[in-house]
Design a protein around this motif. Structure first.
Motif, PDB file in Angstrom:
ATOM      1  N   GLY A   1       0.844  -1.137   0.137  1.00 51.11           N
ATOM      2  CA  GLY A   1      -0.109  -0.024   0.210  1.00 51.11           C
ATOM      3  C   GLY A   1       0.787   1.294   0.034  1.00 51.11           C
ATOM      4  N   PHE A   2       1.691   1.276   0.807  1.00 55.48           N
ATOM      5  CA  PHE A   2       2.997   2.503   0.824  1.00 55.48           C
ATOM      6  C   PHE A   2       3.471   2.767  -0.578  1.00 55.48           C
TER       7      PHE A   2
ATOM      8  N   TYR B   1       1.135   3.949  -3.065  1.00 51.22           N
ATOM      9  CA  TYR B   1       0.859   5.241  -2.844  1.00 51.22           C
ATOM     10  C   TYR B   1       1.764   6.399  -3.362  1.00 51.22           C
ATOM     11  N   ASP B   2       3.080   5.778  -2.910  1.00 48.48           N
ATOM     12  CA  ASP B   2       4.297   6.741  -3.572  1.00 48.48           C
ATOM     13  C   ASP B   2       4.115   6.685  -5.413  1.00 48.48           C
TER      14      ASP B   2
ATOM     15  N   ILE C   1       1.266   9.098  -6.412  1.00 50.75           N
ATOM     16  CA  ILE C   1       1.635  10.335  -6.469  1.00 50.75           C
ATOM     17  C   ILE C   1       2.534  10.926  -7.706  1.00 50.75           C
TER      18      ILE C   1
ATOM     19  N   SER D   1       8.850  12.001  -2.041  1.00 48.65           N
ATOM     20  CA  SER D   1       9.184  10.754  -1.778  1.00 48.65           C
ATOM     21  C   SER D   1      10.131  10.529  -0.645  1.00 48.65           C
TER      22      SER D   1
ATOM     23  N   THR E   1       8.426  11.422   2.615  1.00 48.46           N
ATOM     24  CA  THR E   1       7.533  10.106   3.099  1.00 48.46           C
ATOM     25  C   THR E   1       8.204   8.926   3.749  1.00 48.46           C
TER      26      THR E   1
ATOM     27  N   SER F   1       9.519   3.267  -6.987  1.00 46.32           N
ATOM     28  CA  SER F   1       8.404   4.181  -7.196  1.00 46.32           C
ATOM     29  C   SER F   1       9.168   5.403  -8.068  1.00 46.32           C
TER      30      SER F   1
END
Length: 352
Positions: A228-229, A232-233, A236, A271, A274, A316
């Motif tokens: 999930g992390f 998300y990145d 974005i 990034s 985060t 990512s």
């Protein structure tokens, strides 16, 4: 006749990138880092990482916990008992060295846990009697008794069921993710995101295999949470790339690769922030789990998530968007727009 100070290319190399310090280039987000331009090198690096991880998984394997291998767990109040002595006493009683001996918990609740292969009733009785004679553990009412030593057995099929359910959940998750990103953005972005997620899974599993971290059900659960992390990145970054490339086919100022590289640079600092914010609480969790509470499950969750967050950030930034550019460059419209941009620049340089 003047010469242009910088020339952007089809590869996505930064045009007019600032030449300040590293932090200046990170915070300005104006395309200072040619991430997309170096995508072939990044593909090679990614392939090497994946190859090493797969080789370790295939030839070295994993260090599975009792929940996967099956076995017996003995536990008693920790007191001031030396773990090596506990292991030696158990080994003498059952004729085999225990798999692990660890102290968990804090304060008066600290206990020693001994994990072994499956023991028969007679072996369990012999081990408990040997531990009692050596350490004289006491029950809650303060009386020394063999009843202060607990035992439990775990079937290896239980860990297999956890893994099977986790793989099913992973498959469903990837299908849903692909569908959402394809609907929200486009299929090329969905494909790049899925490849990045698979990289995260393989790399995290490979690191566990290489270092020899114990794999428990908590590890499997933690592995799913890090996706999930990573997603998300990636979303974005893709959102910024989509914003930069909206209406690109009707312009001749920049190529898709250049706009995508700009998008990665514009979200790079975010990034990094985060990742740092995600890792710091996990480091604190490791400290609490190891030095204060001694709860193995917390440690398992924290380690797998720390590893996953770092690999997720890498995929990512250095894999998802470069792969997206490679896929998009196969689109005839994108190729024509790129050719138009390069032709326009060549004409401008000739005039200059």
């Amino acid at each position: 006749m003047s010469t242009p100070t910088s020339t952007a290319t089809e590869s996505g190399a930064p045009a007019g990138a600032p030449t300040g310090s590293l932090f200046t280039r990170l915070y300005t987000g104006t395309g200072a880092f040619g991430i997309v331009a170096n995508r072939r090198k990044l593909y090679v690096l990614t392939a090497v990482i994946v190859a090493i991880c797969l080789a370790s998984i295939i030839f070295r394997g994993f260090s599975f916990g009792i929940d996967f291998t099956g076995g017996t767990k003995l536990s008693m109040p920790a007191g001031n008992h030396d773990q090596d002595r506990v292991a030696a006493v158990v080994e003498e009683s059952i004729g085999e060295e225990p798999q692990t001996v660890q102290v968990v918990g804090a304060g008066d609740a600290r206990i020693v846990e001994v994990e072994t292969r499956f023991l028969t009733s007679d072996e369990i009785r012999a081990a408990k009697n040997a531990m009692f004679e050596e350490f004289q553990p006491v029950t809650a009412d303060g009386a020394a008794s063999v009843e202060a030593i607990g035992d439990s057995a775990r079937s290896e099929s239980w860990g297999g069921q956890v893994t099977q359910n986790a793989l099913i959940a992973l498959g469903v998750f990837l299908v849903i993710v692909f569908g959402y990103i394809a609907f929200r953005f486009e299929w090329q972005m969905a494909t790049a995101a899925i490849v990045a997620l698979l990289f995260d899974v393989v790399t995290t599993a490979g690191i566990y295999s290489i270092i020899g971290f114990e794999v428990t059900p908590a590890t499997v659960i933690g592995l799913l949470t890090i996706l999930g992390f990573s997603l998300y990145d990636t979303v974005i970054v893709f959102d910024k790339v989509e914003e930069n490339t909206r209406g690109l086919r009707h312009t001749a100022s920049r190529t898709f690769a250049e706009e995508a590289n700009l998008g990665v640079n514009q979200t790079l600092m975010r990034s990094i922030h985060t990742t740092i914010i995600g890792v710091l609480p996990l480091l604190a969790l490791v400290v609490i789990a190891v030095w204060i509470l001694g709860v193995g499950t917390l440690l398992d969750l924290a380690i797998v998530q720390m590893v996953g967050i770092i690999t997720g950030t890498f995929s990512s930034v250095f894999l998802a968007t470069p792969l997206l550019v490679s896929l998009k460059n196969r689109d005839p419209d994108i190729r024509r727009q790129t050719a138009k941009v390069l032709a326009r620049r060549e004409k401008a340089e000739a005039i200059a």
